[in-house]
Design a protein around this motif. Structure first.
Motif, PDB file in Angstrom:
ATOM      1  N   GLN A  77      -7.171  -7.406   3.456  1.00  0.00           N
ATOM      2  CA  GLN A  77      -6.996  -6.778   2.150  1.00  0.00           C
ATOM      3  C   GLN A  77      -8.333  -6.318   1.570  1.00  0.00           C
ATOM      4  O   GLN A  77      -8.431  -5.234   0.976  1.00  0.00           O
ATOM      5  N   ASP A  82     -15.814   1.451  10.215  1.00  0.00           N
ATOM      6  CA  ASP A  82     -14.726   2.375   9.907  1.00  0.00           C
ATOM      7  C   ASP A  82     -15.094   3.790  10.356  1.00  0.00           C
ATOM      8  O   ASP A  82     -14.268   4.513  10.922  1.00  0.00           O
ATOM      9  N   LYS A 118     -12.624   0.194   2.075  1.00  0.00           N
ATOM     10  CA  LYS A 118     -12.416   1.487   2.731  1.00  0.00           C
ATOM     11  C   LYS A 118     -11.828   2.520   1.764  1.00  0.00           C
ATOM     12  O   LYS A 118     -12.247   3.680   1.745  1.00  0.00           O
ATOM     13  N   ASP A 119     -10.854   2.080   0.983  1.00  0.00           N
ATOM     14  CA  ASP A 119     -10.119   3.011   0.129  1.00  0.00           C
ATOM     15  C   ASP A 119     -10.868   3.380  -1.146  1.00  0.00           C
ATOM     16  O   ASP A 119     -10.574   4.402  -1.767  1.00  0.00           O
ATOM     17  N   ASP A 120     -11.821   2.548  -1.568  1.00  0.00           N
ATOM     18  CA  ASP A 120     -12.542   2.817  -2.811  1.00  0.00           C
ATOM     19  C   ASP A 120     -13.980   2.338  -2.689  1.00  0.00           C
ATOM     20  O   ASP A 120     -14.378   1.341  -3.281  1.00  0.00           O
ATOM     21  N   TYR A 169      -9.481  -3.193   3.429  1.00  0.00           N
ATOM     22  CA  TYR A 169      -8.747  -2.026   2.927  1.00  0.00           C
ATOM     23  C   TYR A 169      -9.304  -1.575   1.569  1.00  0.00           C
ATOM     24  O   TYR A 169      -9.460  -0.380   1.306  1.00  0.00           O
ATOM     25  N   ARG A 170      -9.593  -2.551   0.690  1.00  0.00           N
ATOM     26  CA  ARG A 170     -10.080  -2.224  -0.651  1.00  0.00           C
ATOM     27  C   ARG A 170     -11.426  -1.501  -0.582  1.00  0.00           C
ATOM     28  O   ARG A 170     -11.650  -0.527  -1.299  1.00  0.00           O
TER      29      ARG A 170
END
Length: 211
Positions: A190, A172, A196-198, A193-194
């Protein structure tokens, strides 16, 4: 002229075989495979590692050094930049598996040299920054667990391991899209994303389950 693969295996979940397979899938073949196990890329300089020292002794002009990415050389900005520039001065070509980068001393044009050195510096700085961010996320996760978790409820077991999380953050940071990261890590979009976002939450889940 020989081709070397250098791998640094700093955690139990990283493996030499994974780095070798990834390199071979990218078309590389090796005369020598050299790896340091359980060695920090932040606090232990390349020349101070057992196999890193051996690599310095073996590399000659015309040789090619392959690494998964510059973070395998280390996560210390000064050490990584010094190491790459020393190898270039010797006439060694450095190639990365991720992003397919090549660093060598063939150019004598000052502008191209400046661009090359700036890119090396940027990649080395990114490696150190990622290591520092991961360390801070680990500290935050541990502190949160100590403050709030009584040990009776762990939540759902993570569908990823620490090595996969590190690869997600690495890719990323290098600009790879979610589909590329999912394919490389074997995780669902999914899950990518999880993470990366947190990142702190993902680290907490791993720490809670002792992974």
């Amino acid at each position: 002229m020989s081709t070397f693969l250098y791998a640094r295996v700093s955690t139990a979940e990283q493996t030499l075989e994974h780095q070798r397979t990834q390199a071979e899938q990218s078309g590389f073949r090796f005369d020598y495979i050299i790896a340091d196990h359980g060695v920090s890329g932040v606090s232990v300089l390349m020349k101070d590692r057992p196999e890193g020292k051996r690599l310095f002794d073996m590399l000659r002009s015309g040789d090619t050094l392959v690494v998964r990415w510059v973070d395998r050389l280390g996560r210390n900005y000064a050490d990584v930049t010094d190491t790459i520039r020393e190898f270039i001065r010797r006439g060694v070509v450095i190639k990365t598996i991720i992003n397919g980068m090549t660093f060598d001393g063939t150019t004598t044009d000052p502008i191209q040299m400046a661009v090359r050195d700036a890119l090396i510096a940027f990649m080395a700085a990114t490696a150190q920054a990622q290591a520092e961010a991961t360390k801070e996320a680990q500290k935050a996760a541990i502190a949160t667990i100590k403050a709030r978790d009584d040990g009776t409820y762990k939540g759902r077991k993570p569908s990823f391991n620490r090595n996969q999380m590190a690869l997600v953050m690495d890719m990323d940071g290098k600009g790879n899209n979610v589909s590329e990261i999912a394919k490389a890590t074997g995780l669902s979009r999914q899950t990518v994303y999880r993470i990366k976002d947190d990142a702190a939450g993902a680290e907490k889940a791993l720490a809670t389950w002792g992974l």
